[in-house]
Design an enzyme around this catalytic site. Structure first.
Site, PDB file in Angstrom:
ATOM      1  N   HIS A   1       0.844  -1.204   0.000  1.00  0.00           N
ATOM      2  CA  HIS A   1       0.000   0.000   0.000  1.00  0.00           C
ATOM      3  C   HIS A   1       0.880   1.255   0.000  1.00  0.00           C
ATOM      4  O   HIS A   1       0.665   2.195  -0.768  1.00  0.00           O
ATOM      5  CB  HIS A   1      -0.861   0.076   1.263  1.00  0.00           C
ATOM      6  CG  HIS A   1      -1.942  -0.963   1.379  1.00  0.00           C
ATOM      7  ND1 HIS A   1      -2.049  -1.795   2.455  1.00  0.00           N
ATOM      8  CD2 HIS A   1      -2.963  -1.287   0.555  1.00  0.00           C
ATOM      9  CE1 HIS A   1      -3.105  -2.583   2.303  1.00  0.00           C
ATOM     10  NE2 HIS A   1      -3.674  -2.311   1.151  1.00  0.00           N
TER      11      HIS A   1
ATOM     12  N   LYS B   1     -15.403  -8.202   4.854  1.00  0.00           N
ATOM     13  CA  LYS B   1     -14.045  -8.762   4.993  1.00  0.00           C
ATOM     14  C   LYS B   1     -13.707  -9.128   6.440  1.00  0.00           C
ATOM     15  O   LYS B   1     -12.582  -9.508   6.714  1.00  0.00           O
ATOM     16  CB  LYS B   1     -13.021  -7.748   4.469  1.00  0.00           C
ATOM     17  CG  LYS B   1     -13.006  -7.635   2.948  1.00  0.00           C
ATOM     18  CD  LYS B   1     -11.727  -6.967   2.471  1.00  0.00           C
ATOM     19  CE  LYS B   1     -11.554  -7.054   0.965  1.00  0.00           C
ATOM     20  NZ  LYS B   1     -10.326  -6.399   0.514  1.00  0.00           N
TER      21      LYS B   1
ATOM     22  N   ARG C   1      -2.101  -5.738  -8.552  1.00  0.00           N
ATOM     23  CA  ARG C   1      -1.097  -6.790  -8.375  1.00  0.00           C
ATOM     24  C   ARG C   1      -1.271  -7.806  -9.500  1.00  0.00           C
ATOM     25  O   ARG C   1      -1.030  -7.517 -10.643  1.00  0.00           O
ATOM     26  CB  ARG C   1      -1.255  -7.446  -6.999  1.00  0.00           C
ATOM     27  CG  ARG C   1      -0.772  -6.584  -5.873  1.00  0.00           C
ATOM     28  CD  ARG C   1      -1.334  -7.030  -4.554  1.00  0.00           C
ATOM     29  NE  ARG C   1      -2.782  -6.838  -4.529  1.00  0.00           N
ATOM     30  CZ  ARG C   1      -3.543  -7.038  -3.469  1.00  0.00           C
ATOM     31  NH1 ARG C   1      -3.020  -7.480  -2.363  1.00  0.00           N
ATOM     32  NH2 ARG C   1      -4.829  -6.815  -3.515  1.00  0.00           N
TER      33      ARG C   1
ATOM     34  N   SER D   1      -2.810  -7.668   2.777  1.00  0.00           N
ATOM     35  CA  SER D   1      -3.082  -7.599   4.220  1.00  0.00           C
ATOM     36  C   SER D   1      -3.445  -8.988   4.737  1.00  0.00           C
ATOM     37  O   SER D   1      -3.037  -9.373   5.834  1.00  0.00           O
ATOM     38  CB  SER D   1      -4.239  -6.641   4.489  1.00  0.00           C
ATOM     39  OG  SER D   1      -3.935  -5.358   4.024  1.00  0.00           O
TER      40      SER D   1
HETATM   41  P1  ADP Z   1      -9.891  -3.128  -0.776  1.00  0.00           P
HETATM   42  O1  ADP Z   1     -10.701  -3.810   0.290  1.00  0.00           O
HETATM   43  O2  ADP Z   1     -10.534  -1.884  -1.288  1.00  0.00           O
HETATM   44  O3  ADP Z   1      -9.395  -4.029  -1.872  1.00  0.00           O
HETATM   45  P2  ADP Z   1      -7.184  -3.132   0.252  1.00  0.00           P
HETATM   46  O4  ADP Z   1      -6.727  -2.521   1.528  1.00  0.00           O
HETATM   47  O5  ADP Z   1      -7.108  -4.616   0.150  1.00  0.00           O
HETATM   48  O6  ADP Z   1      -8.641  -2.588   0.026  1.00  0.00           O
HETATM   49  O7  ADP Z   1      -6.376  -2.509  -0.952  1.00  0.00           O
HETATM   50  C1  ADP Z   1      -6.394  -1.126  -1.210  1.00  0.00           C
HETATM   51  C2  ADP Z   1      -5.663  -0.856  -2.512  1.00  0.00           C
HETATM   52  O8  ADP Z   1      -4.282  -1.161  -2.382  1.00  0.00           O
HETATM   53  C3  ADP Z   1      -6.165  -1.700  -3.675  1.00  0.00           C
HETATM   54  O9  ADP Z   1      -6.125  -0.914  -4.849  1.00  0.00           O
HETATM   55  C4  ADP Z   1      -5.167  -2.814  -3.772  1.00  0.00           C
HETATM   56  O10 ADP Z   1      -5.083  -3.356  -5.080  1.00  0.00           O
HETATM   57  C5  ADP Z   1      -3.890  -2.057  -3.398  1.00  0.00           C
HETATM   58  N1  ADP Z   1      -2.870  -2.955  -2.885  1.00  0.00           N
HETATM   59  C6  ADP Z   1      -2.929  -3.788  -1.829  1.00  0.00           C
HETATM   60  N2  ADP Z   1      -1.772  -4.472  -1.683  1.00  0.00           N
HETATM   61  C7  ADP Z   1      -0.958  -4.060  -2.689  1.00  0.00           C
HETATM   62  C8  ADP Z   1       0.377  -4.403  -3.113  1.00  0.00           C
HETATM   63  N3  ADP Z   1       1.087  -5.339  -2.488  1.00  0.00           N
HETATM   64  N4  ADP Z   1       0.880  -3.767  -4.210  1.00  0.00           N
HETATM   65  C9  ADP Z   1       0.133  -2.844  -4.860  1.00  0.00           C
HETATM   66  N5  ADP Z   1      -1.109  -2.484  -4.527  1.00  0.00           N
HETATM   67  C10 ADP Z   1      -1.655  -3.082  -3.459  1.00  0.00           C
END
Ligand code: ADP
Length: 158
Positions: A18, A42, A91, A129
């Protein structure tokens, strides 16, 4: 005009994946607001308040980044703030379909707000996460996956 991007997510908890997207976004936009949305489906480990605090502590070094939380629809939040863009990370191919759906719905709701995608840094392609929580539960070392305050919070939780 201030170029503002909203960086939305669950951030349960924030990882270096993130943070990489946020730091890169902060170099392109005048201001980036990270917004914690409470996606109950989630079943989050951390409360919105805890996630907010962990993001704040992990982004202290970024001057043009602020943190917020919202229970609203993302596009309503972004419209109210006069944001030009929603910034998301991509990703694997598996992210693509989900992101396409949300993006096309958001465009239907407000076609003036663009959704921009940044490709993950190779180093973090398999970082999420969920995987961090999974391994932290078994006391694995996550220091190269999450910022220090998150590592400490995970140690406390488990
Ligand atoms: P959501 O529940 O909206 O998917 P997340 O917290 O899982 O929320 O992810 C928020 C954003 O960060 C999303 O656009 C996700 O693709 C991006 N993201 C999460 N992990 C990574 C990573 N390792 N590399 C790049 N982007 C990421």
């Amino acid at each position: 005009m201030t170029r503002l991007a909203i960086c939305p997510g669950s951030f349960d908890p924030i990882t270096y994946g993130h943070l990489d997207i946020i730091e890169r976004g902060a170099r392109i936009f005048d201001h980036v607001i990270i917004v914690v949305f409470n996606n109950q489906s989630k079943s989050p480990l951390f409360s919105v308040e805890e996630r907010f605090k962990l993001i704040k502590q992990s982004t202290e070094h970024l001057e043009n980044v602020s943190v917020d939380s919202s229970g609203e629809l993302l596009i309503d939040y972004a419209t109210q703030k006069n944001a030009q863009a929603v910034l998301r990370g991509l990703r694997a191919v598996s992210d693509f379909e989900y992101e396409m759906q949300i993006t096309s719905m958001n465009r239907k709701l407000n076609e003036n707000i663009e959704t921009l995608f940044m490709m993950t840094n190779n180093q973090y392609s398999f970082l999420s996460s969920s995987i961090v929580k999974e391994v932290a539960k078994y006391k694995a070392n996550v220091s190269d996956l999450v910022p220090k305050p998150v590592e400490e919070a995970l140690n406390k939780k488990f």
